[in-house]
Design an enzyme around this catalytic site. Structure first.
Site, PDB file in Angstrom:
ATOM      1  N   ARG A 295       0.860  -1.185   0.000  1.00  0.00           N
ATOM      2  CA  ARG A 295       0.000   0.000   0.000  1.00  0.00           C
ATOM      3  C   ARG A 295       0.896   1.234   0.000  1.00  0.00           C
ATOM      4  O   ARG A 295       1.763   1.381   0.865  1.00  0.00           O
ATOM      5  CB  ARG A 295      -0.918   0.010   1.213  1.00  0.00           C
ATOM      6  CG  ARG A 295      -1.913   1.178   1.272  1.00  0.00           C
ATOM      7  CD  ARG A 295      -2.822   0.966   2.470  1.00  0.00           C
ATOM      8  NE  ARG A 295      -3.913   1.931   2.583  1.00  0.00           N
ATOM      9  CZ  ARG A 295      -3.975   2.899   3.489  1.00  0.00           C
ATOM     10  NH1 ARG A 295      -2.973   3.068   4.347  1.00  0.00           N
ATOM     11  NH2 ARG A 295      -5.023   3.699   3.552  1.00  0.00           N
TER      12      ARG A 295
ATOM     13  N   GLU B 105      -9.778   7.587   4.343  1.00  0.00           N
ATOM     14  CA  GLU B 105     -10.628   7.785   5.522  1.00  0.00           C
ATOM     15  C   GLU B 105     -11.586   8.955   5.305  1.00  0.00           C
ATOM     16  O   GLU B 105     -11.525   9.992   5.949  1.00  0.00           O
ATOM     17  CB  GLU B 105      -9.766   7.993   6.769  1.00  0.00           C
ATOM     18  CG  GLU B 105      -8.959   6.753   7.115  1.00  0.00           C
ATOM     19  CD  GLU B 105      -8.203   6.858   8.426  1.00  0.00           C
ATOM     20  OE1 GLU B 105      -7.990   5.816   9.074  1.00  0.00           O
ATOM     21  OE2 GLU B 105      -7.819   7.984   8.815  1.00  0.00           O
TER      22      GLU B 105
ATOM     23  N   GLU C  82      -5.868  -0.493   7.123  1.00  0.00           N
ATOM     24  CA  GLU C  82      -5.010   0.144   8.119  1.00  0.00           C
ATOM     25  C   GLU C  82      -5.285  -0.478   9.474  1.00  0.00           C
ATOM     26  O   GLU C  82      -6.434  -0.508   9.928  1.00  0.00           O
ATOM     27  CB  GLU C  82      -5.268   1.651   8.219  1.00  0.00           C
ATOM     28  CG  GLU C  82      -4.732   2.484   7.091  1.00  0.00           C
ATOM     29  CD  GLU C  82      -4.803   3.978   7.395  1.00  0.00           C
ATOM     30  OE1 GLU C  82      -4.733   4.357   8.583  1.00  0.00           O
ATOM     31  OE2 GLU C  82      -4.956   4.756   6.434  1.00  0.00           O
TER      32      GLU C  82
END
Length: 333
Positions: free
Chosen positions: A63, A153, A263
């Site tokens: 990532r 997010e 995450e």
């Protein structure tokens, strides 16, 4: 010069905890900046590239965050392209994390990049062009993107204040996500699009977002492929395994799409912070236990839709306090 022994030893156990999943990932976006500061890594006493150590011990997904900054020290496109070459050369699949910001984007920060328009119509054009060009740039150097996040997010939107839900409702964000998704689709027929929310355990907030983001003529369910979530133990005692399982299963039932926890981490050193699972020790061993628990939840999701975990910045030495109040979040012993 500083050395991190065995990548660090506990990381190997963390990776072993997720072997049954399709994707065992790490976000090691800071790697080149760390190397430039003099940090190197060892595996069994032998200095090696960090991405090689990860791959040799089971990681298969990298990532990489991209900011709109033009500085390589600030996760520019050129920085991400170079790191992607290394990840692909090591045998990893790419998950590219677009922040659409010159700096960190998260539930409390989603600033419009400097030089970008500040109107909705201008931002719709800009986000399409930027995303489309970026996907093509990765493909042009032989590192095609398998997965891409159109925002990081984004619980309260992106490109504030224009695309901020709490200010302007869902329609501006819905339009911007549709434009970003079109940018990806027009550049690549194989890249899968992810929507990434924080606090994946919070079923009410997650459901509220997905109950309102789809608007006729704007963002649609066909505009994305993967449900991505953050799951940390630092930001609320409600972040339990049971809450995560319930929230993720509800989304799988609703959309029938694959899920990743993109995450997470667990502290090896932490004091004065209320963690969401008091049964797990604050230690290297606890890190493995935490990740194994997430793996189990993903494996229980119906239809085999739980496909991967990404550990956040496992090699970032000197990041105490970044993202939490705990001193050490990278795996170590």
């Amino acid at each position: 010069m500083r050395f991190i022994q065995s990548c660090i030893v506990s990381l190997l156990t963390v990776l072993a905890s997720v072997q049954a999943l399709t994707y065992r990932g790490a976000d090691f976006s800071s790697l080149v900046n760390l190397e430039n500061s003099g940090i190197t890594y060892k595996d069994s006493g032998v200095t090696a590239k960090f991405e090689t150590i990860l791959k040799n011990h089971g990681a298969n997904l990298a990532r990489i965050r991209i900011w709109t900054s033009t500085s390589n020290s600030q996760y520019s496109l050129n920085y991400g392209l170079a790191l992607a070459k290394r990840a692909v050369a090591a045998g990893m699949t790419l998950l590219i994390d677009l922040h659409y910001s010159d700096t960190w984007a998260d539930p409390g920060h989603q600033g419009i990049p400097s030089g970008w328009p500040t109107t909705l119509s201008g931002l719709n054009t800009q986000i399409y062009t930027y995303t489309n060009s970026l996907v093509k740039a990765f493909a042009a150097q032989g590192t095609s993107i398998q997965y891409i996040q159109i925002g990081n997010e984004i619980n309260d939107g992106i490109l504030w204040p224009v695309g901020r839900i709490s200010v302007n409702g869902y329609s501006p964000l819905s339009q911007l996500l549709h434009s970003a998704a079109n940018g990806v689709r027009d550049a690549s027929s194989t890249t899968k699009i992810m929507i990434h929310l924080a606090n994946g355990w919070d079923a009410s907030s997650v459901a509220s977002f997905y109950n309102q983001i789809f608007i006729a003529g704007e963002f649609a369910t066909g505009d994305f492929d993967i449900l991505g979530f953050s799951f940390y133990p630092f930001y609320g005692t409600g972040a339990t395994y049971g809450a995560l399982q319930s929230s993720l299963q509800a989304m799988v039932t609703k959309f029938g799409k694959d899920v990743m926890v993109v995450e997470t981490d667990w502290p090896a050193v932490c004091s004065g912070v209320a963690l969401s699972d008091t049964a797990i020790p604050v230690s290297a061993e606890g890190q493995s236990t935490w990740v194994a628990g997430i793996r189990t939840i993903l494996q229980t999701l119906s239809g085999g839709h739980g496909i991967g975990i990404v550990y956040w910045e496992p090699g970032w030495v000197g990041n105490a306090g970044l993202g939490s109040s705990c001193a050490v979040g990278y795996p170590y012993s």
